[in-house]
Write an enzyme that holds these catalytic residues in place. Structure first.
Site, PDB file in Angstrom:
ATOM      1  N   GLU A  28      30.417  45.228  42.648  1.00 48.95           N
ATOM      2  CA  GLU A  28      31.487  44.734  41.771  1.00 48.95           C
ATOM      3  C   GLU A  28      31.487  43.225  41.961  1.00 48.95           C
ATOM      4  OE1 GLU A  28      34.321  42.751  41.339  1.00 48.95           O
ATOM      5  OE2 GLU A  28      35.709  44.062  42.434  1.00 48.95           O
ATOM      6  N   CYS A  83      39.381  39.165  41.868  1.00 48.37           N
ATOM      7  CA  CYS A  83      38.288  39.351  40.913  1.00 48.37           C
ATOM      8  C   CYS A  83      38.845  39.642  39.527  1.00 48.37           C
ATOM      9  CB  CYS A  83      37.331  40.444  41.370  1.00 48.37           C
ATOM     10  SG  CYS A  83      38.155  41.910  41.968  1.00 48.37           S
TER      11      CYS A  83
END
Lengths: 494, 494
Positions: free
Chosen positions: B230, B267
């Site tokens: 990720e 993120c």
């Protein structure tokens, strides 16, 4: 032959991309309807399809008729699987506005198509793993437009099948570019497709060389894409002593029948049988030799396959410590003559060439002396589509370590049977650890194959009126949904 | 600091491999029990953990306490998900011995662990995405032994967490090597782990550079392995005119709050906001500038992160057509001072550098004039973890093409909210099209994250007594199973 050019491929992909946006907006019910129309159109194909395929592949018409029925069943059962919500399971968590320390938002997860999927056809299954086969059906079930690269060994069959799919799409009132058909000379078109920015996933069934080449190309892209390549295996059969003792003759006959079925041209062909060196071993071997010798050779799928069979067989039987046990007579180099060879445990474990797949009716008997031998053989195996255990029930219970190890290496483990015959159902796993397939977490047969081509997307705090049908409070599609951790078909009342 | 050597890693992996065979034999109920023990042990950690983490990451204790609670919740909810059969859904098709033209075998599909999983920790979540975080919890839920490569920025925190996990494993009576902890200087250990033949999958949360490097290494192995990386994104926020008109001031304030939350070190930080050029645009801009200017700068996670923030911010704001709108004062180069810049649609679409992620409290306003502009901006986007739409409900209904396009680019799409805050639940999708993540078909948050580390295996025609518990006729685990196409918790009566 009219080959598709690269500029034509560009145009097909651009149209497919437009259709992707259309397909995204369709419900699972609408896609299921489309798929039943395609199934109807394939079902309606008659002798022309069967005879063309027979001519192109040397497969008998009766076998092709069964494969066609299976192909139709794939479309229908995958359609039902998406329509009921059994695959692409919807998840809904409703909001908790008063939760401390922070409110919980409303989250609803459904699946979107990954994008355009390119499908490469298999030489050995002109229907079920080709143009209108499982990869195409599962990609369309997921909402992905499909571009099929026809197999050069059965182009005319592919053209007929493509025509039926187009007719089904038209009947359903969907745009034509849900499905496109590319005819290629050589490998350039296929490589172009896998590297094309508009292509987002690949389905492949065939050789290790072919699958691994496409996989590597896809990983080297600026944007790597998933490639599901099913690349076959040797499908080892482990025989335990008590089971061999019980009926060595019948086991040998059944093994020979499975090995030579369809000229051994199945990716689940049991190419290796591991047999204990007990007194009954000789009767097993004699029966196997006799049965194999009596098998009539038959034409293989095409010249390339036949050539590889003879070359790869030769490479194995000329290894030190390998001896030929029996070989059916053969007068035609395009035919595959059944052959069995024998080797010992040490030779098998230490020489990788011996364990390589020989695609065709070639079997290798590996003799072992102890459970430790069998474990060493299992440990030496690469990833397999299937593995088989022949044992008395109690005997298997006493050999859990071995069986656990075997299950570690395969996607499907069979008890007292043979791996040829891949059932289309939910519980099927057709795939396995590398190099049997490129991603062991997916199957290429059964409704779960759809999962290869769908990606989850969560909608957070969207008004009910703007949500996709499957995520709305009212469960109008009557699908299974996990709502606040519980599976239910109920509507949501907030 | 005592760094782990490569020979030590070999030994850890060999022990983990032995434990894999043990874990394979455990039921989902037993694994769930193990996970609750680990959750208990993490829960019992007190001030030492929080203060150490605070010292190593500069994150406030209150935030760390919340993250710890979330981490414990992850273990418990993933445990429940496997124990109930809601994830790793079992499929059973019973035999039809009289089916024509061939009998249907009994097939039962469950999940095996893919093998040893290596987890790379995230700098910005020392608990929830690190040593005892979601990757570790989901891998163990799938039955995989885990080897964690500690993050160099919070090694002591990692050591404390590893101790708690070890204590939980011991309390549960499981072998210690279910979990191993590696401390590394530089990147060599991490690369060694990813390339090690015994490692079969990788979990990673961090930068694009880091994730892509590991992904490429894993694909170049003789046996490629799945890497779920990720890698973050810019998480665009699209504002439609009527919504901006309704309350430009409040929107600007809320955006600034989300952008600067936790010094922008998420993120899911909304790094780009696409705003229409209507009369209210100026008030939006003025409010945003004022709010951002007034934000106090705060220490970033570590020197490297702070250095990158200032460097990457500089690279973006010095591009032609980009101008700084507001910048909070800053006197410490280790702190992140909130900054917003502005550019136009054409500049954004044509200059890829402008759209790059700047990890930290940096926001870019992209001004647009028409729906066509907004569509062009959406089209130019790379894959994102999240995207957000601010719109009146009716307005969103009128802009379906734009919203469809936006959903095409992300894993989670938010309505009238902000993406920071990743809920741990079934309906969460944390992942997205490349380069947000390496495989858009999986999530790294929520129970479905377990699916990354499990592979299906079918048992064909096995005697009931030899089947894994979840596949037996008697459903003693009381899990949901798909039996002959129907979801049920019933026993099977043959």
């Amino acid at each position: 032959m009219q080959y598709t050019t690269m500029p034509e491929i560009d145009k097909l992909l651009q149209k497919a991309q437009e259709v992707l946006m259309f397909l995204k907006k369709t419900t699972v019910t609408e896609r299921a309807r489309l798929m039943h129309h395609i199934a109807d159109a394939i079902e309606a194909l008659g002798e022309e399809l069967l005879l063309t395929a027979q001519q192109e592949t040397n497969l008998p018409v009766a076998r092709l008729a069964t494969e066609k029925a299976r192909t139709v069943f794939q479309w229908r059962s995958y359609a039902d699987a998406v329509a009921t919500g059994n695959v692409l399971a919807v998840r809904i968590d409703t909001a908790l506005p008063n939760r401390m320390p922070a409110p919980k938002p409303d989250l609803r997860k459904t699946y979107l198509p990954v994008g355009i999927v390119t499908v490469f056809c298999a030489s050995n299954f002109p229907f079920a793993y080709s143009t209108g086969g499982g990869d195409t059906a599962s990609a369309i079930a997921a909402g992905c437009p499909v571009v099929v690269n026809a197999h050069s060994a059965h182009v005319q069959t592919s053209v007929i099948m493509a025509g039926a799919i187009a007719a089904g799409i038209e009947k359903a009132g969907f745009p034509a570019s849900v499905f496109s058909h590319v005819i290629s000379e050589g490998f350039e078109n296929g490589q172009y497709l896998v590297q094309h920015p508009l292509v987002k996933a690949v389905g492949f069934t065939g050789s290790y060389m072919g699958g691994k080449t496409l996989y590597d190309l896809a990983q080297k892209r600026a944007e790597p894409i998933p490639v599901f390549a099913e690349m076959g295996s040797v499908n080892p059969v482990f025989v335990l002593p008590k089971k061999l003792k019980a009926d060595p003759k019948k086991l040998a006959e059944q093994y020979a029948a499975s090995l030579t079925l369809g000229v051994g041209q199945f990716c689940t062909n049991p190419g290796i049988i591991i047999v204990p060196d007990i007194p009954e071993f000789d009767l097993f071997l004699d029966t196997l030799a006799t049965t194999v010798t009596e098998t009539s050779p038959a034409m293989m799928l095409h010249k390339g396959i036949a050539g590889s069979y003879h070359k790869n067989k030769q490479a194995t039987i000329t290894q030190p410590g390998v001896s030929v046990l029996a070989e059916a007579a053969n007068t035609n180099e395009l035919a595959g003559n059944a052959t069995v060879a024998i080797t010992g445990k040490d030779n098998f474990v230490h020489n990788k060439t011996v364990a390589h797949e020989v695609f065709g009716p070639f079997g290798l008997v590996v003799k072992y002396h102890s459970t430790e031998d069998a474990i060493a053989i299992a440990q030496s195996l690469e990833g397999q589509l299937t593995a088989t255990v022949w044992a008395e029930t109690e005997e298997a219970g006493d050999n859990r370590e071995l069986i656990n190890l075997i299950s570690e290496k395969c996607g499907r483990i069979i008890f007292n049977g043979f791996p040829t015959g891949v059932e289309v159902c939910y519980a099927m796993q057709h795939g396995g650890p590398f190099p049997a397939a490129t991603d062991s977490r997916f199957t290429s047969v059964g409704p779960d194959a759809i999962q290869r081509f769908a990606r989850p997307v969560s909608f957070q705090n969207w008004p009910d009126s703007l949500l996709p049908a499957e995520l709305k409070n009212e469960n109008s599609l009557q699908i299974w949904r996990t709502v606040n951790n519980e599976l239910t078909k109920e509507h949501i009342v907030l």
